[in-house]
Scaffold this motif. Structure first.
Motif, mmCIF file in Angstrom:
data_model
loop_
_atom_site.group_PDB
_atom_site.id
_atom_site.type_symbol
_atom_site.label_atom_id
_atom_site.label_comp_id
_atom_site.label_asym_id
_atom_site.label_seq_id
_atom_site.Cartn_x
_atom_site.Cartn_y
_atom_site.Cartn_z
ATOM 1 N N ALA A 19 35.448 40.629 0.533
ATOM 2 C CA ALA A 19 36.211 41.311 1.583
ATOM 3 C C ALA A 19 37.351 40.447 2.103
ATOM 4 C CB ALA A 19 35.274 41.680 2.725
ATOM 5 N N ARG A 20 37.236 39.158 1.966
ATOM 6 C CA ARG A 20 38.277 38.276 2.501
ATOM 7 C C ARG A 20 39.457 38.095 1.546
ATOM 8 N NH1 ARG A 20 36.307 35.659 6.996
ATOM 9 N NH2 ARG A 20 34.073 35.936 7.286
ATOM 10 N N PHE A 21 39.265 38.510 0.303
ATOM 11 C CA PHE A 21 40.347 38.332 -0.661
ATOM 12 C C PHE A 21 41.476 39.328 -0.374
ATOM 13 C CE2 PHE A 21 42.363 39.737 -4.636
ATOM 14 C CZ PHE A 21 42.991 38.556 -4.988
ATOM 15 N N ASN A 60 37.417 25.283 5.320
ATOM 16 C CA ASN A 60 36.374 24.913 6.279
ATOM 17 C C ASN A 60 36.650 25.494 7.665
ATOM 18 O OD1 ASN A 60 34.995 23.512 4.316
ATOM 19 N ND2 ASN A 60 36.073 21.598 4.717
ATOM 20 N N VAL A 61 37.922 25.669 7.973
ATOM 21 C CA VAL A 61 38.273 26.314 9.246
ATOM 22 C C VAL A 61 37.798 27.770 9.204
ATOM 23 C CG1 VAL A 61 40.206 27.118 10.664
ATOM 24 C CG2 VAL A 61 40.211 24.782 9.733
ATOM 25 N N ASN A 62 38.084 28.446 8.093
ATOM 26 C CA ASN A 62 37.683 29.853 7.985
ATOM 27 C C ASN A 62 36.180 30.036 7.966
ATOM 28 O OD1 ASN A 62 40.212 30.959 8.050
ATOM 29 N ND2 ASN A 62 40.476 30.999 5.830
ATOM 30 N N LYS A 63 35.477 29.106 7.326
ATOM 31 C CA LYS A 63 34.020 29.303 7.259
ATOM 32 C C LYS A 63 33.294 28.600 8.413
ATOM 33 C CE LYS A 63 32.552 25.694 3.991
ATOM 34 N NZ LYS A 63 32.053 25.414 2.640
ATOM 35 N N ARG A 64 34.043 28.037 9.339
ATOM 36 C CA ARG A 64 33.551 27.463 10.590
ATOM 37 C C ARG A 64 32.756 26.175 10.417
ATOM 38 N NH1 ARG A 64 36.761 29.162 14.045
ATOM 39 N NH2 ARG A 64 35.327 28.670 15.741
ATOM 40 N N LEU A 67 45.530 22.881 6.180
ATOM 41 C CA LEU A 67 46.036 23.052 4.811
ATOM 42 C C LEU A 67 45.469 24.345 4.222
ATOM 43 C CD1 LEU A 67 45.592 19.413 3.441
ATOM 44 C CD2 LEU A 67 47.579 20.423 4.599
ATOM 45 N N PHE A 68 46.303 25.065 3.491
ATOM 46 C CA PHE A 68 45.859 26.354 2.968
ATOM 47 C C PHE A 68 46.198 26.545 1.489
ATOM 48 C CE2 PHE A 68 46.340 27.395 7.515
ATOM 49 C CZ PHE A 68 45.086 27.922 7.755
ATOM 50 N N ASP A 69 45.224 27.078 0.765
ATOM 51 C CA ASP A 69 45.529 27.708 -0.510
ATOM 52 C C ASP A 69 45.826 29.184 -0.198
ATOM 53 O OD1 ASP A 69 43.013 28.526 0.228
ATOM 54 O OD2 ASP A 69 42.087 28.239 -1.729
ATOM 55 N N SER A 70 46.119 29.978 -1.210
ATOM 56 C CA SER A 70 46.516 31.361 -0.914
ATOM 57 C C SER A 70 45.338 32.168 -0.364
ATOM 58 C CB SER A 70 47.083 32.028 -2.173
ATOM 59 O OG SER A 70 46.089 32.102 -3.172
ATOM 60 N N TYR A 71 44.143 31.953 -0.917
ATOM 61 C CA TYR A 71 42.965 32.726 -0.498
ATOM 62 C C TYR A 71 42.723 32.583 0.997
ATOM 63 C CZ TYR A 71 37.996 34.004 -0.158
ATOM 64 O OH TYR A 71 36.794 34.564 0.207
ATOM 65 N N ASN A 72 42.750 31.343 1.463
ATOM 66 C CA ASN A 72 42.442 31.093 2.878
ATOM 67 C C ASN A 72 43.614 31.410 3.801
ATOM 68 O OD1 ASN A 72 39.614 29.928 3.172
ATOM 69 N ND2 ASN A 72 40.417 28.818 1.399
ATOM 70 N N GLN A 86 44.011 35.477 4.407
ATOM 71 C CA GLN A 86 43.056 36.149 5.304
ATOM 72 C C GLN A 86 43.410 35.897 6.765
ATOM 73 O OE1 GLN A 86 38.977 34.130 5.223
ATOM 74 N NE2 GLN A 86 39.669 33.783 3.154
ATOM 75 N N LEU A 87 44.280 34.904 7.041
ATOM 76 C CA LEU A 87 44.764 34.679 8.407
ATOM 77 C C LEU A 87 46.200 35.171 8.571
ATOM 78 C CD1 LEU A 87 43.403 31.048 8.985
ATOM 79 C CD2 LEU A 87 42.386 33.199 9.739
ATOM 80 N N GLU A 88 46.659 35.910 7.571
ATOM 81 C CA GLU A 88 48.043 36.411 7.537
ATOM 82 C C GLU A 88 49.037 35.255 7.645
ATOM 83 O OE1 GLU A 88 48.283 39.457 10.482
ATOM 84 O OE2 GLU A 88 47.185 40.896 9.249
ATOM 85 N N MET A 89 48.717 34.183 6.980
ATOM 86 C CA MET A 89 49.605 33.018 6.922
ATOM 87 C C MET A 89 50.028 32.802 5.467
ATOM 88 S SD MET A 89 47.511 30.558 9.524
ATOM 89 C CE MET A 89 48.734 29.255 9.600
ATOM 90 N N GLN A 90 50.845 31.777 5.245
ATOM 91 C CA GLN A 90 51.296 31.452 3.897
ATOM 92 C C GLN A 90 50.588 30.199 3.389
ATOM 93 O OE1 GLN A 90 53.560 33.303 1.926
ATOM 94 N NE2 GLN A 90 53.013 34.735 3.557
ATOM 95 N N SER A 91 50.393 30.147 2.089
ATOM 96 C CA SER A 91 49.825 28.943 1.484
ATOM 97 C C SER A 91 50.735 27.742 1.769
ATOM 98 C CB SER A 91 49.692 29.131 -0.028
ATOM 99 O OG SER A 91 49.447 27.887 -0.650
ATOM 100 N N THR A 92 50.106 26.601 2.010
ATOM 101 C CA THR A 92 50.880 25.366 2.190
ATOM 102 C C THR A 92 50.990 24.591 0.870
ATOM 103 O OG1 THR A 92 48.832 24.315 2.939
ATOM 104 C CG2 THR A 92 50.367 25.077 4.649
ATOM 105 N N GLY A 93 50.679 25.263 -0.230
ATOM 106 C CA GLY A 93 50.756 24.583 -1.537
ATOM 107 C C GLY A 93 49.571 23.654 -1.742
ATOM 108 N N ASN A 94 48.411 24.090 -1.245
ATOM 109 C CA ASN A 94 47.219 23.242 -1.349
ATOM 110 C C ASN A 94 46.086 23.923 -2.120
ATOM 111 O OD1 ASN A 94 48.587 22.173 1.451
ATOM 112 N ND2 ASN A 94 47.537 20.557 0.328
#
Lengths: 453, 462
Positions: free
Chosen positions: A92-94, A253-257, A313-318, A321-329
């Motif tokens: 569901a998060r994808f 880890n932020v998303n999964k708390r 830091l974000f990959d695209s998946y994470n 789901q926060l309506e943000m952009q990947s940071t290239g991570n």
């Protein structure tokens, strides 16, 4: 077939077979290596590996598979990925695979052709420079390894990402053993660079010898020092700091708390002396590249500025789901060993963690410390990134008393809570070094304990 | 495939090569990861590759590729390996005699009650979702992680002594890790089942209590105190005594560290290094244990090696090379992570053997001490004989009773000072599986184990 063509063809086959989205990561790695054993080059090696990782998506169902394509065709791989995706549950998060973005810079910006051309004979000669620098009447080099890898990878996805990168990595690990009667000591040195020629191998051997001989003079620490400062050499400090910070700022880890910093954005989490960036195009970074392992352009992301948490830091998946952009991570590669990385999907991870150097030298920092310890080598520096607690065995260190380095010690435990220590009067020196995926100077960590054995 | 590999070996023309082998590996694995109820990863990975080694003097060359195995590929790998070995051999000080290596021709396929390949992916997925649900029992659990993994590795090996071998290794694992949070306190717990076994291991897990017990452990740790520090009496549970066995004497008993005199256990055979209660074994033949296999990466059958017997140091774990150098039989401990990595002496299933005490008797007999539970990680000190073992939690023991829970800590000390202090050894043996690195890399499946053991160690925790 060229790896870009294989990637592109496999994405095309996936879409034709029914995938809503598909992504292929194709990687070819050539690694030359030499292993030192008992002062001589014991093993010389040359390894080549090619593989692909395929993400096959039907709606929100994701199937992942990988292959070296030695025993099967791209079509077989697509069929396997499809069969996995079909029986998978919805994630569901994808939201989506990443969209293409303009990539600036040459794909071979971080590639050194001399390093790529080095074979095991060249490495043998370099490694023997370490041995020659270290060996003495009472010092041997029982272990060592030196390897260079040339890597080329290419990412294609059905949304239009079609980008690649080339890079080189050199990694070395050596130990020296000193002996004087019943007393033994060990020196440990690692070297990391994208360019083989940038490493002073003989000097590394000489320094390792001095470490091993210093441990011979070390005495077991017998006291218990509370509220002491530990000054950690870059090899040790970078490892423990990265273990903590990389966990806490990971978007996953932020998303999964599971990150203690999940709700700390904009708040101070460390001393104002500490500033950290994740730099995907770090000049010295071993994972530096114009794209990450999802094909997203890399960037420089300030994560902690003067102690304040500025970004995760974000990959695209994470990110999505926060309506943000990947940071290239979105990262698959690890700096130390590039073999087999196609077998895992990209995860949210750092590229190169750069700690901004301070203005003071290590000697000046030590001069400000009333009581503490300067540590060159732990058994292995670890920290629990959830609670911040740590307890590490000191193998090679010197005590600090009244601003001066004292006698060498060993067999003590360095104990504390790193989240708490970071909030204290952290002192950062001006001597950054490359260690794995980190460029970090010597750092003094306050509010910790040293417990003798 | 064996015929092609043999033909390439028989075609070696370089006289300087005194031994050579070729090993082909095919790996297939299933990974399922569920996080907070969401399927985070569902994958089936495969990879295959071939590695050749050549020995010249005392130096090796090795070359590997992921290309399809053909006679040409094998010959090219042997040529590359020979070139590297010859270059290194300019430093060679002696020749190694492998003439005693016996040729073995055998095919050994693992028999599972339930082959993981015969189980539908839907069933595996249902299992992991059920694991996740079993962790959903307390609102303080802020993060639930559950995973399933099975691997099947198929090996083909030939060598210049005439061996022709093929075998497989099937391993299955399940892991749960709940993370608990209360205010600013965050703690985790984990549990694990794994072995060189089929899906029957998974079917035997009673999921609800498996998860609930793990959750209980994480919640309890939220109120754990800081552990005491300093030298004290420690009662290690089976996880911790296994970790101590592995780190304390395991790595230092790997014979490659001994032949070059790096290990503090060099020349210690016959020397009393522990109390009479200390017996330690490495056994690659144990049924269904994570570190078991029929043949090591050199084609030597696995075996049982007694390392310490009633406190007396007995011997080392060998590759073909170290056995040759020390004039003994190889023990089947020459292992490589995969076709991209070197072979050297490694452990299999390493454990302290049982004694006569019950666990309750050991605790009741301890006036003051620390009962240490659940291993986290460890690091060897082959040169200095020290040890670092990290544990998840412990309990203060006062007057023979378990009292306050304390959080994670590290146990340290000098091996030759710890083992003589062992004065109580339990009668139950517990194994934990995992991956072992040597130095800082080359990870292979192993298990370590032991009974409850009482000894003196240094403790510290943040």
């Amino acid at each position: 077939m060229d790896i870009a063509d294989i990637a592109s063809k496999t994405v095309e086959l996936s879409v034709k077979s029914g995938a809503n989205q598909a992504e292929v990561y194709a990687i070819r790695v050539k690694t030359a290596s030499t292993y030192i054993d008992d002062d001589i080059p014991k093993i010389g090696g040359f390894l080549t590996e090619f593989g692909i990782g395929l993400k096959y998506i039907i709606g929100k169902k994701i199937g992942f598979t990988s292959s070296t394509l030695a025993q099967e065709t791209p079509k077989d791989v697509v069929e396997r990925a499809k069969s996995i995706a079909r029986v998978s549950n919805d994630d569901a998060r994808f939201v989506s695979l990443p969209e293409p973005k303009k990539v600036s810079g040459s794909p071979d910006k971080f590639y050194d052709s001399d390093t790529a051309a080095a074979d095991s004979v060249v490495l043998m000669e370099k490694a023997m420079q370490v041995v020659n620098g270290a060996v003495a009447d009472n010092v041997t080099v029982p272990n060592g390894s030196l390897r260079t890898s040339a890597v080329r990878y290419h990412v294609c996805n059905s949304l239009g990402i079609d980008a690649g990168s080339k890079a080189t990595v050199t990694f070395g690990f050596f130990t020296a053993k000193s002996q004087d009667g019943d007393k033994v000591g060990e020196g440990v040195q690692r070297c990391w660079s994208r360019e083989l020629e940038s490493i002073d191998f003989h000097g590394l051997g000489e320094y390792m010898k001095s470490q091993a001989l210093s441990v011979l003079k070390a005495k077991a620490f017998k006291d218990k020092w509370e509220d002491s400062v530990a000054v950690l050499a870059p090899s040790e400090g970078s490892e423990i700091l990265y273990s903590l910070v990389a966990h806490a700022i990971s978007g996953e880890n932020v998303n999964k708390r599971s990150s203690p910093w999940a709700d700390k954005m904009g708040e101070p989490v460390a001393s104002e002396n500490l500033s950290i960036v994740d730099n995907g195009q770090s000049k010295h970074g071993l994972l530096s590249s114009v794209i990450d392992d999802e094909g997203v352009p890399t960037q420089k992301t300030p994560t902690i500025e003067k102690g304040v948490l500025k970004s995760y830091l974000f990959d695209s998946y994470n990110a999505y789901q926060l309506e943000m952009q990947s940071t290239g991570n979105g990262i698959r590669r690890i700096a130390r060993d590039l073999a087999g990385r196609f077998t895992v999907p990209a995860v949210c991870a750092g590229t190169t963690m750069e700690v901004l150097p301070g203005t003071k030298s290590v000697d000046e920092i030590i001069g400000e410390i009333k009581r503490g310890v300067y540590v060159e080598h732990f058994a292995w520096p670890i920290v629990d990134p959830m609670s911040g607690t740590f307890s590490n065995e000191i193998r090679n260190a010197r005590i600090i008393e009244n601003g001066e380095l004292g006698e060498p010690i060993k067999h003590a435990l360095w104990v504390g809570n790193l989240y708490e220590s970071l909030k204290g009067n952290i002192m950062v020196a001006n001597d950054p070094e490359v260690h794995d995926k980190r460029v970090v100077p010597t750092i003094a960590f306050p509010g910790t304990e040293v417990i003798g054995q | 495939m064996l015929d092609i590999m043999t033909a390439a070996i028989e075609d070696i023309k370089e006289k300087a090569v005194t031994f050579a082998d070729i090993r082909q590996e095919s790996h297939a694995s299933t990974q399922i990861v569920v996080i907070n109820g969401d399927l985070r990863r569902f994958g089936r990975s495969t990879q295959a590759g071939t590695i050749a080694r050549a020995l010249v003097g005392e130096c090796w060359g090795m070359a590997s590729t992921s290309e399809q195995l053909t006679i040409e590929t094998c010959k090219a790998l042997l040529t590359e390996a020979t070139k590297a070995a010859k270059a290194n051999a300019q430093y060679s000080r002696k020749s190694l005699d492998f003439s005693s290596v016996k040729p073995i021709k055998q095919s050994l396929w693992q028999k599972c009650k339930v082959d993981p390949e015969s189980v539908s992916t839907e069933e595996k997925l249902e299992f992991v979702m059920a694991l996740d649900k079993s962790l959903q029992t307390d609102e303080r659990i802020v993060n639930r992680n559950s995973a399933y993994n099975d691997t099947k590795k198929i090996f083909h090996l030939v060598n210049s002594a005439g061996s022709q071998l093929e075998w497989d290794e099937i391993r299955t694992r399940a892991v749960v890790q709940p993370v608990a949070r209360e205010g600013n306190k965050m703690q985790f717990n984990y549990d694990f089942r794994g072995g060189r076994t089929g899906y029957e291991l998974i079917q035997a897990i009673d999921i609800e209590p498996f998860g609930a017990e793990c959750v209980k452990g994480a919640i309890e740790l939220l109120s754990a105190e800081k552990p005491p520090s300093g030298l004290m009496t420690v009662i290690a549970d089976g996880h911790i005594s296994g970790l101590i066995a592995h780190e304390v004497c395991g790595h230092a008993s790997e014979a490659d560290e001994v032949v070059k005199k790096r290990s503090f256990l060099t020349n210690m055979v016959g020397v009393k290094i522990g109390s009479d209660l200390v017996t330690m074994v490495d056994d690659g033949t144990l049924k269904e244990s994570e570190g078991s296999f029929p043949f090591d990466s050199e084609g030597t059958p696995s075996s049982r090696t007694v390392i310490i017997e009633n406190g007396i140091y007995k011997g080392y774990m060998h590759t073909i090379e170290t056995a040759s150098l020390m004039g003994v039989e190889p023990t089947g401990n020459g292992r490589a992570q995969d076709y991209n990595r070197r072979i050297f002496a490694r452990m299999t299933n390493t454990f302290f053997d049982t004694g006569d005490w019950t666990n309750d008797e050991i605790i009741a007999d301890t006036k003051e001490g620390l009962y240490v539970n659940r291993s986290l990680s460890g690091m060897e000190d082959v040169v200095g004989g020290g040890v670092q073992c990290s544990a998840l939690k412990g309990y203060i023991i006062k007057n023979g009773e378990i009292t306050q829970l304390v959080r994670s800590m590290t146990l340290a000390g000098k091996v030759l000072e710890i083992l003589p202090t062992v004065d109580a050894v339990g009668n139950d043996l517990h194994f934990s599986g995992g991956n072992c690195g040597k130095g800082e890399e080359d990870f292979i499946p192993v298990s370590s184990g032991g009974p409850h053991m009482r000894m003196e160690m240094v403790v510290g925790g943040g």
